[in-house]
Design a protein around this motif. Structure first.
Motif, PDB file in Angstrom:
ATOM      1  N   ASN A 133       0.822  -1.210   0.000  1.00 36.32           N
ATOM      2  CA  ASN A 133       0.000   0.000   0.000  1.00 36.32           C
ATOM      3  C   ASN A 133       0.856   1.261   0.000  1.00 36.32           C
ATOM      4  OD1 ASN A 133      -1.292  -2.293   1.680  1.00 36.32           O
ATOM      5  ND2 ASN A 133      -3.042  -1.144   0.883  1.00 36.32           N
ATOM      6  N   ALA A 134       2.038   1.190   0.621  1.00 37.23           N
ATOM      7  CA  ALA A 134       2.937   2.338   0.610  1.00 37.23           C
ATOM      8  C   ALA A 134       3.335   2.694  -0.824  1.00 37.23           C
ATOM      9  CB  ALA A 134       4.181   2.039   1.453  1.00 37.23           C
ATOM     10  N   TRP A 135       3.622   1.670  -1.612  1.00 38.75           N
ATOM     11  CA  TRP A 135       3.988   1.907  -3.012  1.00 38.75           C
ATOM     12  C   TRP A 135       2.786   2.411  -3.813  1.00 38.75           C
ATOM     13  CZ3 TRP A 135       2.699   0.256  -7.915  1.00 38.75           C
ATOM     14  CH2 TRP A 135       3.610   0.566  -8.920  1.00 38.75           C
ATOM     15  N   LEU A 136       1.590   1.919  -3.495  1.00 38.82           N
ATOM     16  CA  LEU A 136       0.384   2.358  -4.202  1.00 38.82           C
ATOM     17  C   LEU A 136       0.128   3.841  -3.973  1.00 38.82           C
ATOM     18  CD1 LEU A 136      -2.006  -0.662  -3.517  1.00 38.82           C
ATOM     19  CD2 LEU A 136      -0.744  -0.149  -5.618  1.00 38.82           C
ATOM     20  N   ILE A 137       0.323   4.306  -2.737  1.00 39.70           N
ATOM     21  CA  ILE A 137       0.148   5.728  -2.440  1.00 39.70           C
ATOM     22  C   ILE A 137       1.206   6.550  -3.168  1.00 39.70           C
ATOM     23  CG2 ILE A 137       0.298   7.468  -0.602  1.00 39.70           C
ATOM     24  CD1 ILE A 137      -0.993   5.426   1.265  1.00 39.70           C
ATOM     25  N   ALA A 138       2.463   6.072  -3.152  1.00 37.58           N
ATOM     26  CA  ALA A 138       3.537   6.775  -3.860  1.00 37.58           C
ATOM     27  C   ALA A 138       3.256   6.852  -5.346  1.00 37.58           C
ATOM     28  CB  ALA A 138       4.877   6.069  -3.603  1.00 37.58           C
ATOM     29  N   ASN A 139       2.786   5.751  -5.910  1.00 36.41           N
ATOM     30  CA  ASN A 139       2.511   5.709  -7.343  1.00 36.41           C
ATOM     31  C   ASN A 139       1.347   6.625  -7.706  1.00 36.41           C
ATOM     32  OD1 ASN A 139       3.196   4.394  -9.928  1.00 36.41           O
ATOM     33  ND2 ASN A 139       1.126   3.574  -9.806  1.00 36.41           N
ATOM     34  N   ARG A 140       0.359   6.705  -6.850  1.00 37.29           N
ATOM     35  CA  ARG A 140      -0.799   7.558  -7.124  1.00 37.29           C
ATOM     36  C   ARG A 140      -0.396   9.021  -7.202  1.00 37.29           C
ATOM     37  NH1 ARG A 140      -6.277   8.448  -3.438  1.00 37.29           N
ATOM     38  NH2 ARG A 140      -6.948  10.327  -4.523  1.00 37.29           N
ATOM     39  N   PHE A 141       0.499   9.448  -6.301  1.00 37.04           N
ATOM     40  CA  PHE A 141       0.900  10.854  -6.269  1.00 37.04           C
ATOM     41  C   PHE A 141       2.163  11.124  -7.085  1.00 37.04           C
ATOM     42  CE2 PHE A 141      -1.948  10.614  -2.669  1.00 37.04           C
ATOM     43  CZ  PHE A 141      -2.589  11.846  -2.692  1.00 37.04           C
ATOM     44  N   GLY A 142       2.764  10.066  -7.653  1.00 40.23           N
ATOM     45  CA  GLY A 142       3.921  10.247  -8.515  1.00 40.23           C
ATOM     46  C   GLY A 142       5.164  10.737  -7.812  1.00 40.23           C
ATOM     47  N   VAL A 143       5.348  10.346  -6.566  1.00 38.51           N
ATOM     48  CA  VAL A 143       6.529  10.783  -5.811  1.00 38.51           C
ATOM     49  C   VAL A 143       6.954   9.672  -4.849  1.00 38.51           C
ATOM     50  CG1 VAL A 143       5.115  11.856  -4.009  1.00 38.51           C
ATOM     51  CG2 VAL A 143       7.483  12.606  -4.324  1.00 38.51           C
ATOM     52  N   GLY A 144       8.271   9.458  -4.753  1.00 41.89           N
ATOM     53  CA  GLY A 144       8.800   8.534  -3.768  1.00 41.89           C
ATOM     54  C   GLY A 144       8.637   7.063  -4.083  1.00 41.89           C
ATOM     55  N   GLN A 145       8.382   6.731  -5.368  1.00 44.76           N
ATOM     56  CA  GLN A 145       8.208   5.309  -5.690  1.00 44.76           C
ATOM     57  C   GLN A 145       9.457   4.501  -5.361  1.00 44.76           C
ATOM     58  OE1 GLN A 145       7.441   7.894  -7.754  1.00 44.76           O
ATOM     59  NE2 GLN A 145       5.857   7.325  -9.252  1.00 44.76           N
ATOM     60  N   GLY A 146      10.635   5.094  -5.614  1.00 44.90           N
ATOM     61  CA  GLY A 146      11.886   4.394  -5.338  1.00 44.90           C
ATOM     62  C   GLY A 146      12.062   4.089  -3.860  1.00 44.90           C
ATOM     63  N   LEU A 147      11.711   5.057  -3.012  1.00 46.11           N
ATOM     64  CA  LEU A 147      11.826   4.847  -1.567  1.00 46.11           C
ATOM     65  C   LEU A 147      10.868   3.755  -1.110  1.00 46.11           C
ATOM     66  CD1 LEU A 147      12.764   5.501   1.285  1.00 46.11           C
ATOM     67  CD2 LEU A 147      11.082   7.365   1.333  1.00 46.11           C
ATOM     68  N   ALA A 148       9.615   3.834  -1.546  1.00 47.65           N
ATOM     69  CA  ALA A 148       8.632   2.826  -1.144  1.00 47.65           C
ATOM     70  C   ALA A 148       9.058   1.433  -1.588  1.00 47.65           C
ATOM     71  CB  ALA A 148       7.266   3.170  -1.724  1.00 47.65           C
ATOM     72  N   ALA A 149       9.528   1.318  -2.828  1.00 43.21           N
ATOM     73  CA  ALA A 149       9.959   0.020  -3.345  1.00 43.21           C
ATOM     74  C   ALA A 149      11.149  -0.509  -2.558  1.00 43.21           C
ATOM     75  CB  ALA A 149      10.317   0.143  -4.828  1.00 43.21           C
ATOM     76  N   SER A 150      12.085   0.377  -2.221  1.00 41.54           N
ATOM     77  CA  SER A 150      13.281  -0.048  -1.486  1.00 41.54           C
ATOM     78  C   SER A 150      12.920  -0.540  -0.089  1.00 41.54           C
ATOM     79  CB  SER A 150      14.273   1.118  -1.388  1.00 41.54           C
ATOM     80  OG  SER A 150      14.732   1.497  -2.667  1.00 41.54           O
TER      81      SER A 150
END
Length: 314
Positions: free
Chosen positions: A276-293
């Motif tokens: 869900n952390a990655w889903l929120i990041a992907n929705r707002f287009g920011v921090g996808q790399g951090l969430a994935a890591s």
């Protein structure tokens, strides 16, 4: 230690098995996403429905359980946010994402199978009570805080509290987990027995939830990986895997929860960060790399920390 290993290691072996199926080309990644949809939309809702429908709550109040768990969430989320913004110098959007990653456990795909194996039926009852409010509260809080941070950082007009709340609420009403929980509550409240044939079918489908969830999670992990951010991801993962369960244990002990409920809450709070952390990041287009890591790192290290918490609790 051997009994803990027998309960915990299979959880992560199944995740690794799923990851290997895609990594070595045995199955395509899209199959993992399809399997994950089956788990989320069918198997887990049926598990929650049957658990609640057959549960004996003995008059227990859910509020102490919720307070114990979400106290840990609040502490982990706040510290993750502050470290990202004050120590690493990121903007408030990354701060929100770090907080979400530190406090959003993978309760459905890892927590449920773990608690089922280690604590048993009483633990699943506690998990069902937690999941009744966990997803709505976490998604609403994460979306609203990210919306506010996005407005503050970019200066764009806000959608407004009511608009965002309405959108999130609509998504939750259609969420299969919520539907399964509500259906179970209705059957439990009315005291209507489930016909034996139907109950047997539901039980068999629900039995698929744990192994299918773990394999599908492993298959989808191939799309994440470590996209830099190793230092901050390491700190956030430590908060998630160590600090959050420690806080949940302390509050649950102070509130006098039963050993089974305490173990269930601490163990599910100790599992890796959810997608869900990655889903929120992907929705707002920011921090996808951090969430994935964080997802990748916490899952890789989680076998050690979850085993340690299981050893301390069981």
């Amino acid at each position: 230690m051997s009994s803990v290993a027998q309960d915990v290691l299979p959880i992560f072996i199944l995740i690794f098995f799923g990851w290997s199926l895609v990594r070595f080309g045995v199955l395509k990644e899209g199959i993992g996403e399809g399997l994950g949809d089956f788990v989320f939309r069918v198997a887990v809702p049926m598990l929650l429905f049957r658990t609640i429908a057959h549960a004996d709550f003995h008059g227990s109040s859910p509020f102490r359980l919720w307070i114990a768990y979400f106290a840990g969430v609040a502490i982990a989320w706040t510290i993750g946010h502050l470290i990202a913004t004050r120590v690493f110098g990121h903007d408030s959007r990354i701060g929100v994402l770090a907080g979400v990653s530190a406090g959003f456990a993978n309760n459905v795909f890892i927590g449920l199978p773990l608690v089922e194996r280690t604590v048993g039926p009483e633990g699943i009852v506690a998990m069902s009570i937690l999941l009744a409010v966990h997803l709505p509260l976490m998604m609403i809080a994460g979306t609203l805080l990210m919306e506010r941070a996005e407005q503050k950082t970019s200066g764009r007009p806000s959608q407004g509290l009511m608009a965002v709340s309405r959108q999130v609420a609509l998504n939750l009403v259609r969420n299969p987990l919520i539907i399964g929980l509500i259906a179970g509550i209705i059957v439990q409240t009315l005291g209507v027995p489930i016909p034996a044939v139907l109950d047997n079918v539901v039980a068999q489908v629900a039995g698929m939830a744990a192994p299918a969830a773990l394999i599908s999670l492993g298959m989808t992990l191939n799309q994440y990986g470590m996209a830099g951010n190793v230092r901050i991801a390491g700190v956030v993962s430590t908060i998630k895997l160590v600090l959050m369960p420690a806080c949940v244990w302390a509050v649950a002990t102070l509130l006098g929860l039963s050993p089974q409920w305490t173990a269930a809450l601490v163990l599910t709070s100790s599992v890796p960060t959810g997608i869900n952390a990655w889903l929120i990041a992907n929705r707002f287009g920011v921090g996808q790399g951090l969430a994935a890591s964080v997802i990748t790192l916490s899952t890789a290290v989680g076998v050690l920390t979850v085993s340690l918490w299981a050893l301390l609790l069981l």
